[in-house]
Write a protein that holds these residues in place. Structure first.
Motif, PDB file in Angstrom:
ATOM      1  N   GLN A  26     -32.728 -26.438   1.607  1.00 32.15           N
ATOM      2  CA  GLN A  26     -33.559 -27.099   2.616  1.00 32.15           C
ATOM      3  C   GLN A  26     -32.745 -27.414   3.866  1.00 32.15           C
ATOM      4  N   SER A  27     -31.811 -26.508   4.156  1.00 36.75           N
ATOM      5  CA  SER A  27     -30.918 -26.691   5.303  1.00 36.75           C
ATOM      6  C   SER A  27     -30.268 -25.348   5.625  1.00 36.75           C
ATOM      7  N   ILE A  28     -30.303 -24.964   6.905  1.00 34.62           N
ATOM      8  CA  ILE A  28     -29.657 -23.718   7.321  1.00 34.62           C
ATOM      9  C   ILE A  28     -28.148 -23.808   7.139  1.00 34.62           C
ATOM     10  N   SER A  29     -27.556 -24.940   7.543  1.00 37.31           N
ATOM     11  CA  SER A  29     -26.100 -25.089   7.461  1.00 37.31           C
ATOM     12  C   SER A  29     -25.620 -25.128   6.021  1.00 37.31           C
ATOM     13  N   GLY A  52     -33.747 -31.182   8.245  1.00 35.62           N
ATOM     14  CA  GLY A  52     -33.408 -29.828   7.819  1.00 35.62           C
ATOM     15  C   GLY A  52     -34.589 -28.907   8.003  1.00 35.62           C
ATOM     16  N   VAL A  53     -34.952 -28.182   6.963  1.00 29.71           N
ATOM     17  CA  VAL A  53     -36.087 -27.265   7.031  1.00 29.71           C
ATOM     18  C   VAL A  53     -36.911 -27.372   5.756  1.00 29.71           C
ATOM     19  N   GLY A  54     -38.170 -27.032   5.880  1.00 30.06           N
ATOM     20  CA  GLY A  54     -39.067 -26.933   4.732  1.00 30.06           C
ATOM     21  C   GLY A  54     -39.801 -25.615   4.790  1.00 30.06           C
ATOM     22  N   LEU A  55     -40.521 -25.285   3.751  1.00 29.32           N
ATOM     23  CA  LEU A  55     -41.251 -24.028   3.695  1.00 29.32           C
ATOM     24  C   LEU A  55     -42.677 -24.209   4.207  1.00 29.32           C
ATOM     25  N   THR A  56     -43.132 -23.250   4.997  1.00 31.04           N
ATOM     26  CA  THR A  56     -44.535 -23.200   5.349  1.00 31.04           C
ATOM     27  C   THR A  56     -45.314 -22.683   4.140  1.00 31.04           C
ATOM     28  N   ALA A 112     -33.932 -11.537   0.962  1.00 31.40           N
ATOM     29  CA  ALA A 112     -34.434 -12.383  -0.121  1.00 31.40           C
ATOM     30  C   ALA A 112     -33.378 -13.401  -0.546  1.00 31.40           C
ATOM     31  N   ARG A 113     -32.124 -12.967  -0.608  1.00 27.93           N
ATOM     32  CA  ARG A 113     -31.034 -13.871  -1.012  1.00 27.93           C
ATOM     33  C   ARG A 113     -30.844 -14.981   0.008  1.00 27.93           C
ATOM     34  N   TYR A 114     -30.873 -14.642   1.289  1.00 27.72           N
ATOM     35  CA  TYR A 114     -30.706 -15.644   2.337  1.00 27.72           C
ATOM     36  C   TYR A 114     -31.881 -16.625   2.344  1.00 27.72           C
ATOM     37  N   PHE A 115     -33.083 -16.091   2.217  1.00 28.06           N
ATOM     38  CA  PHE A 115     -34.264 -16.948   2.233  1.00 28.06           C
ATOM     39  C   PHE A 115     -34.259 -17.912   1.052  1.00 28.06           C
ATOM     40  N   LEU A 116     -33.893 -17.417  -0.122  1.00 25.77           N
ATOM     41  CA  LEU A 116     -33.856 -18.263  -1.316  1.00 25.77           C
ATOM     42  C   LEU A 116     -32.810 -19.365  -1.169  1.00 25.77           C
ATOM     43  N   ALA A 117     -31.659 -19.037  -0.593  1.00 29.92           N
ATOM     44  CA  ALA A 117     -30.612 -20.039  -0.382  1.00 29.92           C
ATOM     45  C   ALA A 117     -31.089 -21.138   0.550  1.00 29.92           C
ATOM     46  N   VAL A 118     -31.787 -20.782   1.618  1.00 27.28           N
ATOM     47  CA  VAL A 118     -32.310 -21.777   2.553  1.00 27.28           C
ATOM     48  C   VAL A 118     -33.377 -22.632   1.879  1.00 27.28           C
ATOM     49  N   ALA A 119     -34.252 -21.998   1.114  1.00 24.75           N
ATOM     50  CA  ALA A 119     -35.318 -22.730   0.433  1.00 24.75           C
ATOM     51  C   ALA A 119     -34.745 -23.744  -0.545  1.00 24.75           C
TER      52      ALA A 119
END
Length: 302
Positions: free
Chosen positions: A21-24, A59-63, A11-18
């Motif tokens: 909006q970037s894995i790095s 980067g990344v976005g949420l589905t 949950a902590r990792y997912f929230l940080a990415v969200a």
């Protein structure tokens, strides 16, 4: 078959990415390497059986599945932090109050309100987090703080306004910077750099809107960071720059004639500080007591 469980670290990792909006960028905030974050997210997606992130060139976005999971991750981390705080409070025997505030509020408003509360409630373990509006709002949503001082414009549907404070907001500069009978105030300020403790999107938007309302376009890049209220105070006294702040922040310097204050006319509630909590979230005894105290303070004439 048992349903997959969502663990705290995932949950902590997912929230940080969200949030990043970037894995790095998430890896940097988590103090780990990018591969660890990617692996953790991949494991989470594999466990749940759906894609949570959508990759793109920025980067990344949420589905849609990721958007659905996000509030549950926030709540899981909040409950975890609350459980740890409860155990520590019992072990330490001291009730806790965790407050967040945007930088300008920490210079004057927050000390005024907190000092009286602590005098009346000795033994409370106090934690104050200062940051940009965006940072404090994230801390509140994640359950890292009990309540927060934010500008009115930062309030959204997830928040409950507990108290509204009437702070006179205005432009602050070295005395003599704005000459009486000279050019209009906003035209003078348009040629100077604006300094704040930290740059924040909402603060910048408010300043730009005030210039826009005055029909003035700044002649130079406005925003610079001073880093602390003390440095900002010294820079203003030296001249050549200005800031937007509540009058109480620099009241002593204004009274001494070192700085001059020009109130923003017709201030709207969006620029006034408010104390907020998360809608529907029950506060522990001490934070609830602080909210009642703050309401009473806000109701008093300034």
């Amino acid at each position: 078959m048992n349903a997959p469980l969502l663990d705290i670290e995932s949950a902590r990792y997912f929230l940080a990415v969200a949030q990043a909006q970037s894995i790095s960028a998430a890896a940097v905030s988590l103090g780990t390497v990018q591969s660890n974050v990617s692996n953790r997210i991949a494991q989470l997606e594999g466990s749940i059986g759906v894609a949570l992130l959508r990759r793109h060139n920025r980067g990344v976005g949420l589905t849609s599945a990721g958007e659905a999971l996000l509030p549950h991750c926030r709540e899981l981390l909040r409950l975890s932090a609350s459980a740890v705080a409860s155990v520590q409070q019992v072990a330490g025997g001291r009730p806790e109050l965790r407050i967040g505030a945007f930088h300008t509020a920490t210079a004057s408003l927050v000390p005024r309100v907190l000092s009286g509360f602590i005098r009346e409630n000795r033994g409370v373990r106090l934690t104050v987090r200062a940051g940009t509006t965006e940072e404090i709002r994230a801390c509140l949503n994640e359950g890292d703080i009990d309540c927060a001082f934010l500008p009115g414009a930062a309030v959204d549907g997830t928040m409950m306004v507990q108290a509204r404070f009437n702070e006179q907001l205005g432009w602050v500069a070295k005395t003599g910077t704005v000459r009486p009978g000279g050019r209009p105030l906003m035209q003078v300020l348009a040629g100077l750099p604006l300094y704040s403790v930290r740059r924040g999107a909402l603060y910048e938007a408010s300043v730009r809107l005030l210039f826009q309302d005055a029909g003035v376009t700044p002649a130079m890049p406005l925003f610079q960071e001073a880093g602390s209220a003390e440095i900002l105070r010294e820079m203003l006294a030296l001249g050549g720059c200005f800031t937007l702040a509540g009058r109480s922040v620099f009241a002593a310097e204004v009274e001494a004639g070192v700085l001059e204050f020009h109130a923003v006319p017709g201030q709207s509630p969006r620029l006034q500080p408010v104390l907020v909590g998360v809608r529907g979230r029950t506060l522990p005894e001490v934070p609830a007591l602080f909210v009642r105290y703050a309401k009473a303070r806000a109701a008093q004439p300034s």
